[in-house]
Scaffold this motif. Sequence first.
Motif, short mmCIF file in Angstrom:
data_model
loop_
_atom_site.label_atom_id
_atom_site.label_comp_id
_atom_site.label_asym_id
_atom_site.label_seq_id
_atom_site.Cartn_x
_atom_site.Cartn_y
_atom_site.Cartn_z
N ALA A 65 -19.02 -11.95 25.74
CA ALA A 65 -18.59 -11.19 24.56
C ALA A 65 -18.74 -11.96 23.25
N GLU A 66 -18.61 -13.28 23.29
CA GLU A 66 -18.69 -14.07 22.06
C GLU A 66 -20.12 -14.46 21.69
N HIS A 67 -21.09 -14.04 22.50
CA HIS A 67 -22.49 -14.36 22.24
C HIS A 67 -23.18 -13.19 21.55
N TYR A 68 -23.99 -13.52 20.58
CA TYR A 68 -24.74 -12.51 19.83
C TYR A 68 -25.92 -13.20 19.16
N ALA A 69 -26.75 -12.44 18.49
CA ALA A 69 -27.89 -13.00 17.79
C ALA A 69 -28.07 -12.29 16.45
N PRO A 93 -30.47 -8.24 1.95
CA PRO A 93 -29.19 -8.26 2.67
C PRO A 93 -29.27 -7.57 4.03
N SER A 94 -28.22 -7.73 4.79
CA SER A 94 -28.13 -7.11 6.11
C SER A 94 -28.22 -5.60 6.00
N THR A 95 -28.91 -5.01 6.95
CA THR A 95 -28.99 -3.55 7.07
C THR A 95 -28.22 -3.09 8.31
N ALA A 96 -27.75 -4.06 9.10
CA ALA A 96 -26.98 -3.77 10.31
C ALA A 96 -26.20 -5.03 10.69
N THR A 97 -25.28 -4.86 11.61
CA THR A 97 -24.54 -6.00 12.11
C THR A 97 -25.41 -6.77 13.11
N VAL A 98 -24.93 -7.90 13.55
CA VAL A 98 -25.64 -8.72 14.54
C VAL A 98 -25.91 -7.91 15.80
N ILE A 99 -26.86 -8.39 16.62
CA ILE A 99 -27.16 -7.68 17.86
C ILE A 99 -26.46 -8.37 19.03
N GLY A 100 -26.03 -7.53 19.99
CA GLY A 100 -25.43 -8.04 21.21
C GLY A 100 -23.93 -8.17 21.21
N MET A 101 -23.28 -7.91 20.09
CA MET A 101 -21.83 -8.07 20.02
C MET A 101 -21.10 -6.76 20.35
N PHE A 102 -21.73 -5.63 20.05
CA PHE A 102 -21.08 -4.34 20.25
C PHE A 102 -21.97 -3.43 21.09
N GLU A 103 -21.34 -2.64 21.94
CA GLU A 103 -22.11 -1.72 22.77
C GLU A 103 -22.80 -0.67 21.90
N MET A 128 -32.78 -3.59 22.47
CA MET A 128 -32.55 -5.01 22.41
C MET A 128 -31.04 -5.30 22.35
N ASN A 129 -30.34 -4.54 21.51
CA ASN A 129 -28.89 -4.73 21.39
C ASN A 129 -28.20 -4.51 22.72
N ARG A 130 -28.53 -3.41 23.37
CA ARG A 130 -27.85 -3.07 24.63
C ARG A 130 -28.14 -4.13 25.70
N ILE A 131 -29.38 -4.59 25.79
CA ILE A 131 -29.73 -5.62 26.77
C ILE A 131 -28.93 -6.89 26.51
N LEU A 132 -28.87 -7.31 25.27
CA LEU A 132 -28.12 -8.53 24.93
C LEU A 132 -26.63 -8.33 25.18
N TRP A 133 -26.11 -7.16 24.81
CA TRP A 133 -24.69 -6.87 25.00
C TRP A 133 -24.31 -6.91 26.48
N LYS A 134 -25.17 -6.33 27.33
CA LYS A 134 -24.89 -6.26 28.76
C LYS A 134 -25.05 -7.61 29.45
N SER A 135 -25.92 -8.47 28.95
CA SER A 135 -26.28 -9.68 29.69
C SER A 135 -25.65 -10.97 29.17
N THR A 136 -24.80 -10.89 28.16
CA THR A 136 -24.19 -12.11 27.62
C THR A 136 -22.68 -11.98 27.52
#
Length: 146
Positions: free
Chosen positions: A11-15, A52-62, A1-9
Motif C-alpha cells: 500500500a505504501e508503494h507507488y510511482a 504540473p500534475s494532471t493526476a495523482t501518482v500511480i499505484g496508490m489508489f484502486e 498501469m495503475n491497477r497493475i501497480l496497485w494490485k502488485s505492490t
Amino acid sequence: MNRILWKSTAAEHYATLFVGIYDDATRRLTYVNCGHTPPILLRADGSVERLPSTATVIGMFETWECAACEIQLAPGDLLAISSDGVTEAMLGEQEFGESRFLDELRRTRQLLLEQIVTAVFAAVQRFSAGNQSDDLTLVVARAKVP
C-alpha cells in the motif's frame, strides 16, 4: 498501469510518471503528469513554465483518473524533465533546489542537449560534493528553430 501497480505492490508503494507525445510539425506537446516533479519549460524569451500534475501518482489508489494537457512550444523552447534526485541533491541540510537547476539550464541553454545534461549533472555533483542519495535522471529537448 495503475491497477497493475496497485494490485502488485504494498500500500505504501507507488510511482510517479510523466509521459509526453510531441508533434514536431505543430510543436504541440500532449502530456500527462502523474505526481512527477513538474518539468520545466524554459521559453526562448526567457520565461519559465512548469508542467504540473494532471493526476495523482500511480499505484496508490484502486480508482484512478488522469487527464491529458496540451501545450504549444515555440522555436527554441527548452523542456527539462528530471527526477527529484536533481533538485533534492543535498549538501548538509541544503538542497540543490529548483533555483540552482533553473540557473544551470539558463546558463547552458544554447549548448547541445547532451552538453546541457552533462553540465547539470556536474553542477549537482559539485554542489553535493559527490554524495548521491537518489537517482539523477534528466531528459532535455528543444523545439526546432525553422
